[in-house]
Design an enzyme around this catalytic site. Sequence first.
Site, PDB file in Angstrom:
ATOM      1  CD  GLU A 241      37.400 -34.915 -74.336  1.00 36.05           C
ATOM      2  OE1 GLU A 241      36.614 -33.978 -74.827  1.00 36.05           O
ATOM      3  OE2 GLU A 241      37.183 -36.047 -74.442  1.00 36.05           O
TER       4      GLU A 241
ATOM      5  NE  ARG B 279      24.521 -39.538 -71.640  1.00 36.98           N
ATOM      6  CZ  ARG B 279      24.908 -40.765 -72.177  1.00 36.98           C
ATOM      7  NH1 ARG B 279      26.382 -41.027 -72.163  1.00 36.98           N
ATOM      8  NH2 ARG B 279      24.508 -41.396 -72.774  1.00 36.98           N
TER       9      ARG B 279
ATOM     10  NE  ARG C 101      18.633 -36.406 -74.090  1.00 36.84           N
ATOM     11  CZ  ARG C 101      19.806 -37.313 -73.866  1.00 36.84           C
ATOM     12  NH1 ARG C 101      19.825 -38.181 -74.981  1.00 36.84           N
ATOM     13  NH2 ARG C 101      20.751 -37.117 -72.900  1.00 36.84           N
TER      14      ARG C 101
ATOM     15  CG  ASP D 296      28.277 -43.948 -78.241  1.00 36.31           C
ATOM     16  OD1 ASP D 296      27.686 -45.034 -77.986  1.00 36.31           O
ATOM     17  OD2 ASP D 296      27.973 -42.889 -78.003  1.00 36.31           O
TER      18      ASP D 296
ATOM     19  CB  ALA E 279      26.489 -45.792 -71.085  1.00 37.51           C
TER      20      ALA E 279
END
Length: 427
Positions: free
Chosen positions: A42, A121, A201, A314, A327
């Site tokens: 990551e 999320r 958003r 994605d 998702a």
Amino acid sequence: MAPHYEVNADRKYSIAVVGGGIGGLCTVIGLLHQGVPVEVYEAAPSFAEIGAGVSLGPNASRAMKMIDPAIHEGFEKCATNNGFDASKNFWFSFRKGDDSSEFGTKFLDLWCETGQSSVHRARYLDELVALVPDDVAHFGKRLEEVDDKGDHVVLHFADGTTAKHSALIGCDGIKSKVRLAVLGPNHPAAHAVFTEKYAYRGLIPMDDAAALLGDELARNSQMYLGHGGHILTFPIEHGKTMNVVAFSTKADGKWEDSEWVKPLNRDEMYSDFEGWVPATKKILSLMQKPDIWALFNHLPAPTYHKNRICILGDAAHASTPHNGAGAGQAIEDALIMSRVMALVYSAADIPRAFAAFDKVRRPRSQRQVKVANESGWLYDLQAPGIGDDWDKVEQTLATKQQWIWEHDLEADVKEAVRIYQEESARL
């Protein structure tokens, strides 16, 4: 504490997963659940998701259970549904956003097996992280490039370190470096393209939203459709917060800024929804920490794999959010990947597993990208042959999600297994 997974000692290979979002972690958990040796890299200093609310349909729920029941249990801990019992099975209540009424005339309640089932999320990611053993996760590892050496891959990270594995699964998002390794940087589908839409958003404390809109509109998912835009709202964080996304169409069809997420200009937002019903103006005025997201998606790639390198989520099929299915498609990817890799014991067989994954997952996931983009035009009353013919809009909305929600995932697993086994038998 993460559960203990037994890696099968007969498996003479190791898998690298790059990217620790929802798709990446579901893949890691699925592989571990099948006894496949895997490590995840990551870029950030910890696992993290950007964005707020994300919807997951009944197909995604089934995929979670099939990967590892613990994934679905974690989802249920943080999932939020509509607040009213009468609305529990509604995906959205659709309203006319720019008619002459106060709240927008409702013309359709779209039924769904799981209703509007959504999570924050970051909360959901926390549940997934709890299922990943510490010793398989590596942080601060931003992938710069990957070398496919034929019988193994070498990952090169921005910090100057490298890692060697038998194969790589790229879950590194819409700006995927692994996608470039699969397709080549100059391929027409290598980079995401602007869809002529963007979104404002933000979040609203639910009590504030209910005070202005009333409980029914605030605590249950709504979608307001209008000319050139649409606004959706749904509850997250067990009803404590309203998630708001207001979509608009870029007049010139271009996004020339290098940044895809930018601070909000409220005057521009109000201008985009000038003349809409009073309820929508109240929603926009209450939005906290709002920003603008340019909406990009991927053109269809001719393949999701190349020898020892594969992409999913994605990285493979980035989508606009108009079907609430992006998702979910990543979770379906994780299911098929983990089940087909469960059959692999020799590193030499990994490319055949990736090919089986590609053959099963690419048509469905790419269809979702195409249909999601079409849904955006439908919601904004700009769909060819439909426009603002409300009867046609309603007829299209009533059935457009079924192929996503009702899909037979067991059949997909069987097909991937069949393809892999048939190819293996030919050798």
